[in-house]
Design an enzyme around this catalytic site. Structure first.
Site, PDB file in Angstrom:
ATOM      1  N   SER A  90       4.154   1.969   8.348  1.00  0.00           N
ATOM      2  CA  SER A  90       3.911   0.964   7.243  1.00  0.00           C
ATOM      3  C   SER A  90       5.042   0.377   6.485  1.00  0.00           C
ATOM      4  CB  SER A  90       2.961   1.296   6.449  1.00  0.00           C
ATOM      5  OG  SER A  90       1.651   1.180   6.839  1.00  0.00           O
ATOM      6  N   GLY A  91       5.009  -0.894   6.197  1.00  0.00           N
ATOM      7  CA  GLY A  91       6.142  -1.412   5.531  1.00  0.00           C
ATOM      8  C   GLY A  91       7.205  -1.798   6.405  1.00  0.00           C
ATOM      9  N   HIS A 101       1.058  -1.250  -0.072  1.00  0.00           N
ATOM     10  CA  HIS A 101      -0.065  -0.230   0.082  1.00  0.00           C
ATOM     11  C   HIS A 101       0.862   1.308  -0.087  1.00  0.00           C
ATOM     12  CE1 HIS A 101       0.082   0.163   4.422  1.00  0.00           C
ATOM     13  NE2 HIS A 101       0.331   1.469   4.231  1.00  0.00           N
ATOM     14  N   ASP A 146      -0.582  -7.299   1.585  1.00  0.00           N
ATOM     15  CA  ASP A 146      -0.023  -6.075   1.574  1.00  0.00           C
ATOM     16  C   ASP A 146       1.328  -6.358   1.774  1.00  0.00           C
ATOM     17  OD1 ASP A 146       0.312  -3.440   1.861  1.00  0.00           O
ATOM     18  OD2 ASP A 146      -0.387  -3.245   3.739  1.00  0.00           O
ATOM     19  N   GLY A 165       3.131   6.058   8.794  1.00  0.00           N
ATOM     20  CA  GLY A 165       4.374   6.089   8.494  1.00  0.00           C
ATOM     21  C   GLY A 165       5.212   4.969   9.009  1.00  0.00           C
TER      22      GLY A 165
HETATM   23  N1  ARG Z   1      -1.209   1.915   7.405  1.00  0.00           N
HETATM   24  C1  ARG Z   1      -0.021   2.716   8.273  1.00  0.00           C
HETATM   25  C2  ARG Z   1       0.924   3.401   7.194  1.00  0.00           C
HETATM   26  O1  ARG Z   1       0.776   3.418   6.228  1.00  0.00           O
HETATM   27  C3  ARG Z   1       0.330   2.030   9.186  1.00  0.00           C
HETATM   28  C4  ARG Z   1      -0.830   1.749  10.284  1.00  0.00           C
HETATM   29  C5  ARG Z   1      -0.465   0.899  11.424  1.00  0.00           C
HETATM   30  N2  ARG Z   1      -1.536   1.146  12.304  1.00  0.00           N
HETATM   31  C6  ARG Z   1      -1.663   0.553  13.534  1.00  0.00           C
HETATM   32  N3  ARG Z   1      -2.861   1.023  14.244  1.00  0.00           N
HETATM   33  N4  ARG Z   1      -1.098  -0.414  13.678  1.00  0.00           N
HETATM   34  O2  ARG Z   1       1.842   3.743   8.054  1.00  0.00           O
END
Ligand code: ARG
Length: 752
Positions: A243-244, A87, A139, A241
């Protein structure tokens, strides 16, 4: 970029990694590396479970940059390969060009000289064919670097689990990243890599937590290939932030990547653990993508035999976490009640919102003339329930708009020492910005700010919240559209029964509005001076301040909505615009029926000669219309002693021995929703009314501010069977001046 289920967010409660990057020699104590040594950070003084971590602790962590800024995390799995989340690279179904991205390796603090760090361009981004959106899984993404990373003490790959690898539930693992430290609260400078210890949650446990309906009934289905890590009570999590980035677990001195940060619901919320892409199920896909590159990622065999027991016990019991905040032994005994004592002024009432912070009106402490910050904090004291001694104040943080915006009349005071919470001392819950207090919520007014000198019974006033539409339109402008449920409301209107003496305007006292959801109390609003004596009073909602409060306190108890049952019809009126209003508020708007009888805000009790009660109708701030026969009796030569009670008719029982003698007025509802006074019952009749219409001129002349509907605003007749208005108004009789009486109220209703 960052996608998320509902809200944007990243790593919470992660302690910054102090110190500077330092290179030291790595002792290669490898055991059976496959293609290359992996998962072994330089042996160091890192303390697991503690808050101290060091630069170089997570040498596989990379930062993915687009247009010069950090967007996502990733992990180095081989000299030329980085694992991340799909994503991060897919917008509206389209894969972004690899050329826009660069990979930063060996970096700790993203501010300042990136000494031992180096960057690599991205040659290709690979995403599984079946990836479409985070909630649907798959993902993950592989990034092929344009040239291999320079391995060293601060740059080393992580081990990948084989498809058969089993990570036991409850295992403490670590997530790392440069993401937000709370919802909508970016990592502050110097942007040092954060780490957080998270426990792996079983699929059943995670699904169970997420199945607890949340705001707007949003739940989601955990799918194969996803894994959850975190805690039922929340507070530690990844966020926007992150993510990944990797979720790594140690096994026999070697670190394996169990997951990839993918999404969550908010960050660190109760019963909403973070969701990760499980890496093990993608062994085959990863091998296929990296085929032929030397050296490739390492998939060491798991050193212990995975239990033959089912890897997901379905009977895993689900331990839902209950809110820590907002529990009171009984209304009025508020365990968060704080009194701030500042030398030379009366105590200021506030509320404990975390172990260390008290929220109170800034106006208690700020000089309205010169808005200098107070300097004598040393002499301030905070009195809290069940604490033997007063607390010292370490910091005073007024809201930046506090001195000119009543809705932001808030300040946070940090206690010098955090308190231990108990049943007698606990914070009040605060609403998230998307919190929607349901119509009919049970609320209380509580003391706030300098309050009244004596805590009268009014401090316990019970109230019931009106629907958002009503509240908005009672104060709103004609045609204004009403914020839909879930959008922050402009005002909260609690309908409450005022005590006799409290019936005067509380113009100079402050109140807070506490509303209950499933036995948990929220600080929903603070009183609004500008609403004067209009009833029901409007309170400024607190939910818009959630982000500021959590930013300053880093630990205030913000809670999701606990009840969300809006009934089958929901808020039918949600999209409507507001009906006409007068200068002093909307006229002809009746709040929806309250549980105990109907509250007509314009209904007045006209007490004549001490015992006789008849109905009056408020038509302007200083004027009430009543039936002449009620007030003037045959044989009377003088006007009797008359008292008018407002804002309570229909809500409170009449005093003993009193009864309403005049038949009710005739009110009809227009198509726009407004109520119009059509007539006053003539003596002795329930059906015959003196029509108001023909007397418009007389009323308008006497009462300058009375509000008449425009000619096209005539009532519409409700369908058959509705008993709002009789179908035939023809019987309304004339001679209104004989039937109607206008009472001039001596106390102006509207002040300020
Ligand atoms: N989708 C988020 C990103 O792009 C990560 C979110 C993780 N959220 C959580 N509550 N663990 O950075």
């Amino acid at each position: 970029m960052s996608q998320h289920l509902l809200l944007p967010f990243v790593i919470l409660a992660i302690s910054p990694i102090p110190g500077a990057l330092h290179d030291s020699a790595l002792s290669p104590t490898q055991e059976e590396p496959e293609d290359l040594d992996c998962g072994r950070p330089e042996p160091s003084t890192r303390i697991m479970g503690g808050s101290e971590a060091q630069p170089g602790s997570w040498p596989w962590q990379v930062s993915l940059h687009q247009r010069g800024g950090h967007i996502c995390g990733g992990s180095l799995i081989a000299p030329s390969w980085v694992l991340s989340a799909a994503h991060c690279f897919v917008t509206n179904g389209t894969l972004e060009p690899a050329t826009e991205w660069s990979v930063l390796l060996g970096v700790h603090s993203q501010d300042g000289p990136l000494d031992s760090a180096h960057a690599r361009a991205v040659a290709a981004i690979l995403v599984p064919d079946n990836y479409s959106s985070v909630e649907l899984g798959a993902d993950l993404a592989l990034l092929r670097l344009a040239s291999p990373a320079r391995l060293g003490p601060a740059v080393r790959p992580i081990c990948l689990p084989r498809a058969s690898h089993r990570f036991a539930h409850g295992t403490a693992c670590w997530a790392t990243g440069w993401g937000d430290i709370q919802e909508a609260d970016p990592l502050p400078l110097p942007w040092a890599l954060q780490e957080v210890e998270l426990r792996l949650l079983g699929e059943a446990a995670c699904q169970c937590l997420y199945s607890r309906p949340g705001p707007f009934n949003l739940t989601f289905q955990l799918l194969p290939g996803m894994l959850c890590a975190g805690y039922p009570e929340g507070r530690r999590d990844t966020c926007q932030g992150d993510s990944g980035g990797p979720l790594v677990c140690e096994e026999g001195g070697q670190w394996f990547q169990a997951g990839i940060t993918s999404f969550g619901f908010g960050c660190g919320r109760r019963n909403r653990p973070g969701v990760f892409t499980a890496v093990a199920p993608y062994e085959a896909w990863i091998r296929e993508q990296v085929m032929g590159s030397e050296p490739g990622p390492a998939f060491p065999t798991q050193s212990w035999e995975p239990q033959p027991s089912p890897w997901e016990p379905t009977d895993e019991n689900c331990t839902i976490a209950l809110p820590e905040c907002g529990k009171a032994p009984r209304p009025g005994t508020w365990p968060w009640e704080a009194r701030v004592m500042v030398p030379g002024s009366r105590p200021c009432h506030g509320a404990l919102v975390s172990e260390s912070w008290v929220l109170a009106p800034a106006s208690c402490f700020l000089d309205p003339i010169n808005s200098d910050l107070p300097r004598d904090l040393d002499n301030w004291r905070v009195l809290l329930p069940s604490r033997p001694r007063a607390e010292l104040v370490a910091r005073f943080m007024p809201h930046e708009n506090a001195s000119w915006d009543d809705t932001s009349d808030l300040a946070l005071l940090q206690l010098q020492t955090p308190v231990n919470l108990s049943t007698a001392l606990r914070p009040v819950c605060l609403p998230h910005p998307e919190h929607y207090f349901l119509p009919r919520s049970r609320c209380r007014l509580a003391r706030w700010g300098r309050g009244e000198p004596e805590p009268g019974p009014s401090t316990l006033l019970e109230a019931e919240l009106l629907g958002g539409w009503w509240c908005h339109c009672l104060y709103g402008r004609q045609g204004e559209s009403v914020p839909p449920p879930g959008d922050p409301p402009h005002a909260l209107c609690p309908a409450y029964q005022e005590e006799e003496e409290a019936g005067r305007c509380w113009n100079y006292s402050h109140w807070s509005l506490l509303c209950q959801e499933e036995g948990t109390w929220f600080l929903a609003g603070i009183s609004d001076f500008s609403s004067g004596c209009l009833r029901p009073r409007a309170f400024y909602p607190l939910q818009t301040h959630g982000p500021w409060i959590s930013h300053v306190t880093r630990g205030a108890y913000l809670e999701d909505q606990l009840t969300w049952d809006w009934g089958p019809e929901g808020e039918e009126t949600e999209t409507q615009a507001c009906p006409p209003h007068t200068e002093h508020g909307a006229c002809g708007l009746r709040p929806e029926p309250a549980v105990m009888g109907i509250l007509w805000p314009w209904l007045a009790e006209v007490h004549v000669a001490g015992n006789q009660v008849c109905t009056g109708i408020l038509v302007a701030p200083g004027w009430v219309v009543a039936a002449t026969h009620c007030v003037l009796r045959p044989g009377f030569t003088t006007v009797p002693y008359i008292e008018v009670y407002l804002g309570r008719a229909g809500a409170s029982p009449l005093p003993q021995g009193h009864q309403v003698t005049s038949a009710p007025p005739l009110l009809c509802q227009t198509e726009g929703g407004s109520w119009v006074l059509m007539g006053m019952a003539v003596r002795g009749s329930q059906e015959l009314f003196a029509a108001i219409g023909p007397e418009e001129a007389w009323i308008a002349q006497t009462v300058g501010e009375a509000h008449f509907l425009p000619p096209n605003g005539y009532p519409h007749w409700p369908p058959e069977g509705s008993d709002l208005c009789p179908a035939d108004l023809a019987r309304a009789s004339g001679s209104p001046q004989a039937a109607l009486l206008l009472l001039l109220l001596l106390l102006p209703l509207i002040q300020g």
